[in-house]
Write a protein that holds these residues in place. Sequence first.
Motif, PDB file in Angstrom:
ATOM      1  N   ALA A 407      30.424  32.460  27.451  1.00  0.00           N
ATOM      2  CA  ALA A 407      29.760  32.635  28.744  1.00  0.00           C
ATOM      3  C   ALA A 407      30.763  32.391  29.854  1.00  0.00           C
ATOM      4  N   MET A 408      30.553  33.043  31.000  1.00  0.00           N
ATOM      5  CA  MET A 408      31.485  32.875  32.107  1.00  0.00           C
ATOM      6  C   MET A 408      30.850  33.358  33.402  1.00  0.00           C
ATOM      7  N   LYS A 409      31.447  32.936  34.484  1.00  0.00           N
ATOM      8  CA  LYS A 409      31.108  33.472  35.789  1.00  0.00           C
ATOM      9  C   LYS A 409      31.914  34.760  35.965  1.00  0.00           C
ATOM     10  N   ASP A 410      31.228  35.898  36.069  1.00  0.00           N
ATOM     11  CA  ASP A 410      31.911  37.166  36.300  1.00  0.00           C
ATOM     12  C   ASP A 410      32.263  37.228  37.781  1.00  0.00           C
ATOM     13  N   THR A 411      33.515  36.986  38.094  1.00  0.00           N
ATOM     14  CA  THR A 411      33.915  36.870  39.490  1.00  0.00           C
ATOM     15  C   THR A 411      33.815  38.198  40.237  1.00  0.00           C
ATOM     16  N   TYR A 412      33.796  39.298  39.520  1.00  0.00           N
ATOM     17  CA  TYR A 412      33.719  40.602  40.175  1.00  0.00           C
ATOM     18  C   TYR A 412      32.312  40.884  40.697  1.00  0.00           C
ATOM     19  N   SER A 413      31.310  40.567  39.877  1.00  0.00           N
ATOM     20  CA  SER A 413      29.926  40.836  40.268  1.00  0.00           C
ATOM     21  C   SER A 413      29.225  39.607  40.850  1.00  0.00           C
TER      22      SER A 413
END
Length: 461
Positions: A407-413
Amino acid sequence: MKIIPGNSYELIPPQEMIQFMLKYSFFHKQVTQIPESIIVDKDIDFSIMTKAVNIEIERNDCLRLRFFRKNGRLRQYFIPSYRVSKIPVLNFCTEKERIDTLTDDARKPVRILRNETFRIKFFRTHDNRCGVYLNVHHLVMDNAAVFTFFADLFAVYDSLKNGTKMPKPLGSYEEIILKELAFVSEPENLKREEKSYREMMEKDGEPLYLGVEGPKFLERERIKRKNPNIKAPSLFDPIHDKAELTKYTLPYEDSQRIFSFMTENGVSGECLVQLAMRLHVSKINNRHLDTYFIVLCPRRKTPREKRAGGTLASPLPQRIALSEDITFRQALEKMSEVQFRAFMHMDYPYLEYRELQQKMYNYPAAAGASTMMFSWFPLEADSMSSWKYEFEGYSLGRYIMVLYTFAMKDTYSGCLKLSCMHRTKFVSCEDIEALHRGTAAALKLGTENPDMIIGEILDRI
């Protein structure tokens, strides 16, 4: 220990674990590599980026690792230098073409005994963005090292492009290898860690497998082996390793609420998302709240280690028993305590732990009780300096375990993204979709009302 030029080294425990993985995927060597890319909005001068790659090879010593066999065992050494003369530049007309082409490369083995430890490709996307793709052998890098590689590569590119000072030097993986080998060479270190794990396992007892597919797989195994008391089914099948990479992105508003909750309450993404997943797993397994995950820990303690390449990550067992009458907030506190306790013993080699578990619980070689391996990728908007970027992983098509979730923070969206590599013989795409829905529901309920009790959350997800 002092670095001696020309020395070769045994594999360190995290690398030994990577090699061990091949026992559970006999015919598909790609299961021990990491194929990922960074896509940016700015235009890239690929001739300058090629120069940056060669400078990165000088700066990042894990890119100069080579491997050979001696007496049937792998050894490794560092070559002093080398350069790449040409890197392919691919032009994609559609997103599907990019994903299909790079997935095809992801599924081709990186041949470490033929002096190939990684492959790099540059590309332009259908929507006028540029990217760098890396397919690297897991003996050379773990995911933390891949992020370090991309961040440093783009910083070097900026320095070349702008004529500015190079970024500060990276840490040395060779120094890490020496440190790791020194630790395991002292028997007392391993005895001390084994004692701690043995005491913990004796106190907790044998864990029960709780699958994201519900109890059906465990029940089948019990019927097949005519033993209703089996708690750890045969999860590690070396033949049936076909896998899918299934991704799910939470809506922007829900994601932002989750990230705000993390910041305001000092909660890690690893604890929060993991707790939500555990609640879904409990819900579909007769509300059994004693859950057991394997969590991948980067094990990078010092600033130099955090800025070094190589493979250092290791799986840590994390087991937590909750009750229905505590609140979501209290459950998070328990998760944090379990995480801290696991971190205290992060240097105990996972293969030693696995052997101890097999002895204590009389497990067959293929048995396992963990629901999944889980990772939180700590990506932030400033992880790539001034570059707005999108991180992308590609499917290996095969995998060594039932389920690996990251899991991760999608920095683009700006959204929370969950990705699951799952063996389709055991876990279907529908099972993963249910996991995503249940996790999202638990996250929404828990972050909106952290004083809601676990029993009510289970009722409503």
